[in-house]
Design an enzyme around this catalytic site. Structure first.
Site, PDB file in Angstrom:
ATOM      1  N   LYS A  13     -10.781   8.169  40.464  1.00 13.89           N
ATOM      2  CA  LYS A  13      -9.530   8.732  39.951  1.00 13.89           C
ATOM      3  C   LYS A  13      -9.165  10.012  40.705  1.00 13.89           C
ATOM      4  CE  LYS A  13     -11.161   9.206  35.749  1.00 13.89           C
ATOM      5  NZ  LYS A  13     -12.558   8.783  36.010  1.00 13.89           N
ATOM      6  N   ARG A  88      -9.161  11.419  26.813  1.00 11.47           N
ATOM      7  CA  ARG A  88     -10.428  10.689  26.816  1.00 11.47           C
ATOM      8  C   ARG A  88     -10.807  10.207  25.424  1.00 11.47           C
ATOM      9  NH1 ARG A  88     -12.702  13.111  31.730  1.00 11.47           N
ATOM     10  NH2 ARG A  88     -14.738  12.259  32.245  1.00 11.47           N
ATOM     11  N   ARG A 122     -22.231  10.725  44.883  1.00 13.90           N
ATOM     12  CA  ARG A 122     -21.155  11.734  44.969  1.00 13.90           C
ATOM     13  C   ARG A 122     -21.745  13.111  45.265  1.00 13.90           C
ATOM     14  NH1 ARG A 122     -16.726  12.094  40.317  1.00 13.90           N
ATOM     15  NH2 ARG A 122     -18.501  12.426  38.924  1.00 13.90           N
ATOM     16  N   ARG A 155     -23.355  17.199  41.314  1.00 13.88           N
ATOM     17  CA  ARG A 155     -23.022  17.717  39.984  1.00 13.88           C
ATOM     18  C   ARG A 155     -24.177  17.452  39.027  1.00 13.88           C
ATOM     19  NH1 ARG A 155     -17.106  15.334  38.654  1.00 13.88           N
ATOM     20  NH2 ARG A 155     -18.177  15.027  36.671  1.00 13.88           N
ATOM     21  N   ARG A 166     -23.030   9.137  30.153  1.00 15.17           N
ATOM     22  CA  ARG A 166     -21.566   9.219  30.302  1.00 15.17           C
ATOM     23  C   ARG A 166     -20.912   7.847  30.217  1.00 15.17           C
ATOM     24  NH1 ARG A 166     -21.367  11.781  35.684  1.00 15.17           N
ATOM     25  NH2 ARG A 166     -19.129  12.051  35.557  1.00 15.17           N
TER      26      ARG A 166
HETATM   27  P1  ADP Z   1     -15.590  12.241  36.116  1.00 12.30           P
HETATM   28  O1  ADP Z   1     -14.675  12.596  37.238  1.00 12.30           O
HETATM   29  O2  ADP Z   1     -16.950  11.928  36.576  1.00 12.30           O
HETATM   30  O3  ADP Z   1     -15.013  11.222  35.190  1.00 12.30           O
HETATM   31  P2  ADP Z   1     -14.726  14.710  34.948  1.00 12.30           P
HETATM   32  O4  ADP Z   1     -14.790  15.659  36.077  1.00 12.30           O
HETATM   33  O5  ADP Z   1     -13.415  14.114  34.589  1.00 12.30           O
HETATM   34  O6  ADP Z   1     -15.781  13.539  35.231  1.00 12.30           O
HETATM   35  O7  ADP Z   1     -15.330  15.342  33.630  1.00 12.30           O
HETATM   36  C1  ADP Z   1     -16.570  16.000  33.641  1.00 12.30           C
HETATM   37  C2  ADP Z   1     -16.936  16.407  32.225  1.00 12.30           C
HETATM   38  O8  ADP Z   1     -15.955  17.342  31.715  1.00 12.30           O
HETATM   39  C3  ADP Z   1     -16.967  15.299  31.187  1.00 12.30           C
HETATM   40  O9  ADP Z   1     -18.188  14.559  31.186  1.00 12.30           O
HETATM   41  C4  ADP Z   1     -16.777  16.104  29.905  1.00 12.30           C
HETATM   42  O10 ADP Z   1     -17.962  16.803  29.546  1.00 12.30           O
HETATM   43  C5  ADP Z   1     -15.754  17.144  30.338  1.00 12.30           C
HETATM   44  N1  ADP Z   1     -14.378  16.633  30.139  1.00 12.30           N
HETATM   45  C6  ADP Z   1     -13.455  16.400  31.104  1.00 12.30           C
HETATM   46  N2  ADP Z   1     -12.314  15.946  30.569  1.00 12.30           N
HETATM   47  C7  ADP Z   1     -12.520  15.876  29.237  1.00 12.30           C
HETATM   48  C8  ADP Z   1     -11.736  15.456  28.123  1.00 12.30           C
HETATM   49  N3  ADP Z   1     -10.475  14.993  28.295  1.00 12.30           N
HETATM   50  N4  ADP Z   1     -12.285  15.529  26.883  1.00 12.30           N
HETATM   51  C9  ADP Z   1     -13.520  15.984  26.691  1.00 12.30           C
HETATM   52  N5  ADP Z   1     -14.339  16.381  27.689  1.00 12.30           N
HETATM   53  C10 ADP Z   1     -13.846  16.325  28.954  1.00 12.30           C
HETATM   54  P1  ADP Z   2     -13.658  10.014  39.385  1.00 12.82           P
HETATM   55  O1  ADP Z   2     -12.684  11.130  39.581  1.00 12.82           O
HETATM   56  O2  ADP Z   2     -13.015   8.783  38.801  1.00 12.82           O
HETATM   57  O3  ADP Z   2     -14.891  10.424  38.636  1.00 12.82           O
HETATM   58  P2  ADP Z   2     -14.192  10.312  42.247  1.00 12.82           P
HETATM   59  O4  ADP Z   2     -12.835  10.285  42.867  1.00 12.82           O
HETATM   60  O5  ADP Z   2     -14.899  11.612  42.147  1.00 12.82           O
HETATM   61  O6  ADP Z   2     -14.163   9.548  40.824  1.00 12.82           O
HETATM   62  O7  ADP Z   2     -15.108   9.274  43.070  1.00 12.82           O
HETATM   63  C1  ADP Z   2     -16.487   9.072  42.742  1.00 12.82           C
HETATM   64  C2  ADP Z   2     -17.285   8.893  44.035  1.00 12.82           C
HETATM   65  O8  ADP Z   2     -16.949   7.655  44.645  1.00 12.82           O
HETATM   66  C3  ADP Z   2     -17.014   9.963  45.094  1.00 12.82           C
HETATM   67  O9  ADP Z   2     -18.226  10.255  45.759  1.00 12.82           O
HETATM   68  C4  ADP Z   2     -15.992   9.316  46.038  1.00 12.82           C
HETATM   69  O10 ADP Z   2     -16.141   9.794  47.379  1.00 12.82           O
HETATM   70  C5  ADP Z   2     -16.371   7.849  45.949  1.00 12.82           C
HETATM   71  N1  ADP Z   2     -15.208   6.938  45.992  1.00 12.82           N
HETATM   72  C6  ADP Z   2     -13.981   7.145  45.461  1.00 12.82           C
HETATM   73  N2  ADP Z   2     -13.194   6.071  45.664  1.00 12.82           N
HETATM   74  C7  ADP Z   2     -13.945   5.155  46.330  1.00 12.82           C
HETATM   75  C8  ADP Z   2     -13.700   3.819  46.824  1.00 12.82           C
HETATM   76  N3  ADP Z   2     -12.497   3.239  46.671  1.00 12.82           N
HETATM   77  N4  ADP Z   2     -14.709   3.189  47.450  1.00 12.82           N
HETATM   78  C9  ADP Z   2     -15.926   3.781  47.602  1.00 12.82           C
HETATM   79  N5  ADP Z   2     -16.214   5.031  47.171  1.00 12.82           N
HETATM   80  C10 ADP Z   2     -15.245   5.709  46.534  1.00 12.82           C
END
Ligand code: ADP
Ligand code: ADP
Length: 212
Positions: A13, A88, A122, A155, A166
């Site tokens: 995303k 979320r 990542r 992270r 998660r």
């Molecule tokens: P990812 O990209 O791996 O989905 P995020 O960076 O979006 O993770 O979120 C990291 C953490 O921040 C979540 O696991 C949660 O602890 C917190 N967080 C982010 N967005 C929300 C939300 N909308 N509601 C509650 N917690 C959140």
């Molecule tokens: P989210 O925001 O949904 O948690 P990220 O954008 O941080 O996801 O992507 C998670 C991991 O996967 C990162 O290390 C990123 O470089 C990798 N990634 C993202 N999109 C792709 C894809 N289409 N194919 C392979 N790896 C990807």
């Protein structure tokens, strides 16, 4: 053009949001990035959320909703936004309706094994939040950010135990939003088991078709 990027952690995303934000010139609002900014700046909010995030739990709704409500008051979001990682929970989605109406919700779909591979590889640049992957998007110099040269980190919530947790939290608390937005006819499911450039093109087309 008020977009929501919905989908499990590691779906891509954030990676896609950066490019869509640049292309359509609308802000990318990631609640995870906002919280990580607070932790880095050692604010009171940062102190409240650090251990919750490290364990892969959700930050309480009221805190999260208030942060987003404030962010959407800033002038850059008047012509649209990409919300990445919010809402979320159903409660967050209902609260959002009271202060801003989404126009499309893109649901990033992929298998659990792909999620785990993406999350465990990542790496991020702590100062900017730039995202890499050890196999799928490696930096030019191993372990260093291409732009700043700083050392990349994993992270805390991308450790194996936190990843499993998660995923469970996603399925229980966030996946119900798929039905929530389907019923409102705002949901656009997208298979994201393809290279990032293809995901970007498909999201771009979807947004263009939907906003014309
Ligand atoms: P990812 O990209 O791996 O989905 P995020 O960076 O979006 O993770 O979120 C990291 C953490 O921040 C979540 O696991 C949660 O602890 C917190 N967080 C982010 N967005 C929300 C939300 N909308 N509601 C509650 N917690 C959140
Ligand atoms: P989210 O925001 O949904 O948690 P990220 O954008 O941080 O996801 O992507 C998670 C991991 O996967 C990162 O290390 C990123 O470089 C990798 N990634 C993202 N999109 C792709 C894809 N289409 N194919 C392979 N790896 C990807």
């Amino acid at each position: 053009m008020n977009l929501i990027f919905l989908g499990p952690p590691g779906a891509g995303k954030g990676t896609t949001a950066v490019k869509i934000s640049d292309f359509f010139q609308i802000p990318h609002i990631s609640t995870g990035d906002l919280f990580r900014g607070h932790i880095k700046n050692q604010t009171e909010l940062g102190r409240q959320v650090k251990s919750i995030m490290d364990q892969g739990e959700l930050v309480p709704d009221e805190i999260t909703i208030e942060m987003v409500r404030q962010r959407l008051r800033e002038p850059d979001s008047t012509k649209g936004y990409i919300l990445d990682g919010f809402p979320r929970t159903i409660h967050q989605a209902e609260a959002l309706e009271s202060f801003s109406r989404p126009t499309a919700v893109i649901d990033f779909e992929l298998r659990d094994e792909t999620i785990i591979r993406r999350l465990s590889g990542r790496r991020i640049a702590p100062s900017s939040g730039r995202v890499y992957h050890i196999d799928f998007n490696p930096p030019k110099v191993e372990g260093r950010c291409d732009v700043t040269g700083e050392e990349l980190i994993q992270r805390p919530d991308d450790r194996p135990e936190a990843i499993q947790h998660r995923l469970k939290v996603y399925k229980k608390r966030t996946a119900p939003l798929i039905d929530f937005y389907r019923k409102k006819e705002l949901l656009f499911p997208l298979n994201v088991e393809k290279p990032p450039s293809e995901v970007f093109e498909e999201v771009k087309k979807l947004v263009q078709n939907h906003s014309s």
